[in-house]
Design an enzyme around this catalytic site. Structure first.
Site, PDB file in Angstrom:
ATOM      1  N   HIS A  40       0.878  -1.644  -0.116  1.00 39.70           N
ATOM      2  CA  HIS A  40      -0.066  -0.180   0.045  1.00 39.70           C
ATOM      3  C   HIS A  40       1.171   1.176  -0.075  1.00 39.70           C
ATOM      4  CE1 HIS A  40      -0.080   0.407   4.316  1.00 39.70           C
ATOM      5  NE2 HIS A  40       0.222   1.371   4.011  1.00 39.70           N
ATOM      6  N   ASP A  53       0.374  -7.637   1.580  1.00 37.58           N
ATOM      7  CA  ASP A  53       0.560  -6.293   1.505  1.00 37.58           C
ATOM      8  C   ASP A  53       2.149  -6.568   1.426  1.00 37.58           C
ATOM      9  OD1 ASP A  53      -0.044  -3.339   1.897  1.00 37.58           O
ATOM     10  OD2 ASP A  53      -0.171  -3.205   3.902  1.00 37.58           O
ATOM     11  N   SER A 108       5.270   2.304   8.128  1.00 35.83           N
ATOM     12  CA  SER A 108       4.495   1.396   6.822  1.00 35.83           C
ATOM     13  C   SER A 108       5.369   1.107   6.447  1.00 35.83           C
ATOM     14  CB  SER A 108       3.186   1.665   5.613  1.00 35.83           C
ATOM     15  OG  SER A 108       2.363   1.804   6.774  1.00 35.83           O
TER      16      SER A 108
END
Length: 511
Positions: free
Chosen positions: A135, A165, A239
């Site tokens: 993402h 992911d 992230s």
């Protein structure tokens, strides 16, 4: 950083969305350290460290900031969606929107919008492979990584895996880069120290520390990942960054937070290192992760379901639906089969079934031990390769697919339900085959057995205790057989829209 809430029950493998469980093809290692090259490693101190400074100083050069320029298609209607919401319901408004949408669709080239975002990543090889989150780099047209020494280097996307992911980049500039290695999260215990590094809110080179607060978390972010829960503070921008143990091994890839505010409240989630290692190796080898496809919807076998089948144990997963033309159908698996093991590996529920099948290799034959009609049997199924969107043809569930309440059907008073036979038009609408049996629920009495089970008008009963619901008489005979066998629970397959799931009727309250 993605933000997730944890559901009370884990939705599994296609019961309400993912109509297939898949398999992960494990790739061999595709790179190895050159002679004399070694990953960063340190000797962990015993007990609680006085400082994490030595650890951070050693591993920090391998942690990078990931700067992304992305582009997505937009339309004026999409950009003004919130503004238009206040006019919903006004006469002629829907026609106005449809006309505007038609004009946008007729444009030769869609409008696009550029955006910039920041994330984190870490180097896993001397020649510049970088791991981050999918993402973070989704829809990227430009990717740049910033090293600890301040260098800003262009990177190319090697491949991504949306299911876990994860993404892999490679720095374009030739050179020798410091790197870290994956450890094994299974070697850690709840309460062990962890250190997270990354780029929260664009503040590069940030380190936080905490403990592994839980493992095996299902946060509804895909069927392939049991997340690590950590309380080392991670925020937006973390992230793709690493979580380290005290030996400097990467034990997790930071990917999500649980927060009502959007900022850290002390609960973060990381992809376990052993899964991240497998996926990134596959991406580096092939540019993608090839997963096999069984083509079934499964759900947990609950104690009530086991009781309805006369089973003492509730370990296993029940097949709620089999996709037409799928490997499962070709291999002979059927709706209502209860999967007990795969290639000798026992499964306990739908999640573990998905994970075990996720270790298989596409296009290989595998043995599934099942219970069908109260008897154990083994079926060999050759799994296929998972399509990009196995659910593309599935219509979302609706409690009432165009069926209105109608008390004029055949009523079963003791169960508080009225049925009518399913016709061909409804079969087509529900995605069923010609001739499939089923009874349409046309009325549900208050405080009856059917209402207690959450059943509503418009739902279709396909079978009861493994027997096709060909008629009301057949339904009643199956209920009578369950009572004769001394069972108070009855298992029924329910079609809602184009999704099937299993529920139990509790007869004990109506004795």
């Amino acid at each position: 950083m993605k933000k997730f809430g944890i559901s009370r029950q884990a939705l599994v493998a296609a019961v309400f969305g993912a109509a297939a469980i898949g398999t992960l093809t494990l790739a061999p290692k595709v790179f190895s350290p050159e002679a004399g090259a070694q990953p960063i490693a340190i000797e962990a101190p015993t007990g609680a460290p006085l400082s994490f400074a030595d650890l951070i100083e050693r591993v920090e050069p391998a942690v990078v900031s990931v700067n992304v320029v992305s582009e997505r298609e937009v339309g004026k209607l999409a950009d003004m969606e919130q503004f238009f919401e206040q006019f919903r319901g006004m006469p002629g408004f829907d026609e106005f929107l449809q006309d505007r949408q038609r004009k946008e669709d007729e444009r030769d080239e869609p409008e696009t919008q550029e955006s910039r975002s920041l994330g984190s990543g870490f180097l896993i090889s001397k020649d510049g492979y970088v791991v981050t989150n999918n993402h973070v780099v989704e829809n990227a047209v430009e990717i740049e990584v910033t090293l600890k020494d301040g260098r800003e280097l262009e990177a190319e996307l090697v491949g991504t895996d949306a299911q876990t992911d994860l993404a892999v980049l490679r720095i374009k500039e030739k050179g020798t880069y410091p790197y870290v290695r994956f450890g094994n999260s299974h070697d850690m215990r709840k309460g062990d120290w962890v250190v997270a590094l990354g780029n929260p809110f664009g503040l590069g080179g940030t380190a936080t520390a905490g403990i592994l607060s839980a493992d095996g978390r299902n946060i509804g972010a895909g069927p392939y990942t049991d997340f690590l829960q950590i309380d080392a503070s991670i925020n937006r921008g973390n992230s793709g960054g690493p979580t380290f143990d005290l030996n400097g091994n990467v034990v997790g890839v930071n990917t999500a937070i649980f927060s009502p505010t959007g900022g850290s409240v002390g609960i973060g989630f990381a992809i376990p290192a052993e899964l991240a290692d497998e996926v990134t190796q596959a991406i580096i080898k092939d540019g993608r992760v090839s997963r096999g496809w069984l083509g079934v919807a499964i759900q947990d076998l609950t104690p009530d379901m086991a009781e309805a089948q006369g089973m003492k144990e509730d370990d296993g997963a029940i097949i709620a639906d089999v996709t037409s033309g799928s490997p499962a159908e070709k291999g002979g698996l059927e709706r209502g089969d209860i999967i007990l093991s795969v290639n000798g590996t026992n499964v306990t529920d739908a999640t573990t079934t998905t994970r075990v099948v996720g270790k298989l290799i596409a296009n290989t034959a595998n043995k599934f031990e099942i219970i069908r009609g109260g008897k154990r049997k083994t079926i060999e199924v050759t799994v296929g390769e998972r399509p990009d969107d196995p659910n593309a043809a599935i219509v979302p569930a609706s409690s009432s697919p165009g069926v209105k309440a109608d008390p004029n059907g055949t009523e079963i008073d003791e169960l508080g339900v009225t049925f009518k036979p399913m016709d061909d038009a409804l079969r087509t609408k529900l995605g069923l085959r010609a001739g499939d049996a089923g009874l349409v629920v046309t009325d549900v009495a208050r405080k009856g057995v059917f209402e207690d089970a959450g059943l509503q008008t418009g739902m279709v009963i396909l079978d009861v205790n493994g027997q096709p619901a060909t008629s009301v008489d057949a339904f009643e005979k199956a209920i009578a057989a369950a009572k004769k066998a001394g069972r108070t629970k009855v298992l029924i397959a329910v079609r809602i829209g184009q999704i099937t799931n299993y529920r139990t009727l509790d007869l004990s309250t109506k004795e």
